[in-house]
Write an enzyme that holds these catalytic residues in place. Structure first.
Site, PDB file in Angstrom:
ATOM      1  N   ARG A  87       0.899  -1.102  -0.124  1.00 49.52           N
ATOM      2  CA  ARG A  87      -0.075   0.047  -0.055  1.00 49.52           C
ATOM      3  C   ARG A  87       0.822   1.245   0.120  1.00 49.52           C
ATOM      4  NH1 ARG A  87       1.145   2.457   4.530  1.00 49.52           N
ATOM      5  NH2 ARG A  87       1.539   0.995   6.428  1.00 49.52           N
ATOM      6  N   GLY A 127       1.924   4.988   1.581  1.00 53.06           N
ATOM      7  CA  GLY A 127       2.168   5.654   2.771  1.00 53.06           C
ATOM      8  C   GLY A 127       3.343   5.039   3.640  1.00 53.06           C
ATOM      9  N   TYR A 144       4.603   4.059   8.156  1.00 53.88           N
ATOM     10  CA  TYR A 144       4.148   3.048   8.866  1.00 53.88           C
ATOM     11  C   TYR A 144       2.932   3.163   9.514  1.00 53.88           C
ATOM     12  CZ  TYR A 144       9.048   1.107   9.012  1.00 53.88           C
ATOM     13  OH  TYR A 144      10.060   0.479   8.645  1.00 53.88           O
ATOM     14  N   ALA A 185      -6.649   5.856   9.781  1.00 53.86           N
ATOM     15  CA  ALA A 185      -5.756   5.743   8.669  1.00 53.86           C
ATOM     16  C   ALA A 185      -6.380   5.288   7.211  1.00 53.86           C
ATOM     17  CB  ALA A 185      -4.517   4.764   9.296  1.00 53.86           C
ATOM     18  N   GLY A 245      -4.874   3.623   3.646  1.00 54.26           N
ATOM     19  CA  GLY A 245      -3.683   3.267   2.721  1.00 54.26           C
ATOM     20  C   GLY A 245      -4.175   2.322   1.844  1.00 54.26           C
ATOM     21  N   GLY A 272      -7.059  -0.352   2.516  1.00 55.67           N
ATOM     22  CA  GLY A 272      -8.285   0.162   2.742  1.00 55.67           C
ATOM     23  C   GLY A 272      -8.054   1.223   3.936  1.00 55.67           C
ATOM     24  N   CYS A 292       2.574   6.925  10.338  1.00 59.16           N
ATOM     25  CA  CYS A 292       2.351   7.776   8.803  1.00 59.16           C
ATOM     26  C   CYS A 292       3.319   8.721   8.848  1.00 59.16           C
ATOM     27  CB  CYS A 292       0.821   8.290   9.029  1.00 59.16           C
ATOM     28  SG  CYS A 292      -0.310   6.952   8.796  1.00 59.16           S
TER      29      CYS A 292
END
Length: 237
Positions: free
Chosen positions: A88, A90, A92, A170, A172, A183, A201
């Site tokens: 994905r 982004g 962490y 969050a 991602g 998701g 993030c």
């Protein structure tokens, strides 16, 4: 977390001619590698027209995942929990019990309200709106922030100081031939101290929160119902 890039769409019609989206809820925490393998298989089947689209609601055991933009220095406690590389977008993020993860596998070439064509930015916007409307059902005002992916809560109404903001959800995603993977992750009642092992993030100047931390003692089944209702409003199905 951010969306991953994807090549230009082919001219053919969207692949899946299957009926309405399937909703799946896993009652036990799902190991991360198992979830990724299931997503990969389902996305291939959707592309082949052999399976319907899927929204999968689940929890994971405590773990960290690294997106495609993750920086090594943002993994502060590498021995704390297992860490997985993720396709994905982004940086962490943390997953664990008490957090509702929703993996969304849909064909972006299939027209929907707000998604009239294969547009990743529009898709991420719809995911944001999905989370915002879900939180609104618990009287929580989730908000977008320029330059910060995810959904944020102003802490002042909850006893915080002016300008204090925490992340409650969050986002991602990855897109493969216009079918989506990964998701969103909504903090219902996770152990928030587990986020201390990473810079979530890549953002160190803001914290994280949850429905329970804000005083809304919702259960996962209640959140699932809210997610389903908000999906119908946002995605029109």
């Amino acid at each position: 977390m951010t969306a991953a890039s994807t090549p230009a769409p082919p001219p053919e019609e969207f692949a899946s001619e299957q009926p309405a989206i399937e909703w799946r809820i896993s009652d036990e925490p799902v190991p991360y590698p198992d979830a990724v393998a299931e997503m990969e298989a389902r996305v291939a089947a959707i592309r082949a027209g052999e399976a319907s689209e899927l929204v999968w609601l689940l929890e994971h055991p405590p773990l960290y995942t690294a997106g495609t933009s993750a920086r090594a220095e943002d993994l502060l406690e590498p021995e704390r929990f297992p860490t997985y590389q993720s396709g994905r977008g982004g940086q962490y993020t943390y997953h664990g019990p008490g957090q509702r993860v929703a993996y969304v596998m849909i064909d972006l070439k299939r027209p929907r309200p707000g998604l009239e064509g294969p547009d990743i930015r529009a898709y991420v916007n719809r995911l944001e709106e999905w989370l915002i409307q879900t939180l609104a059902q618990f009287n929580i005002k989730g908000e977008r922030r320029d330059g910060r992916v995810g959904i944020w809560v102003d802490k002042k109404p909850y006893g915080g100081i002016a300008g204090q903001e925490d992340k409650i959800a969050a986002i991602g995603v990855r897109v493969r031939r216009w079918v989506t993977l990964h998701g969103v992750a909504l903090n219902v009642d996770p152990d928030l101290s587990h986020f201390a092992g990473i810079v979530p993030c890549g953002i160190s100047e803001h914290g994280v929160t949850s429905l329970h931390a804000l005083g809304h003692l919702a259960t996962l089944p209640e959140v699932d119902l809210a997610l389903r209702a908000a999906w119908e409003d946002v995605f029109g199905e």
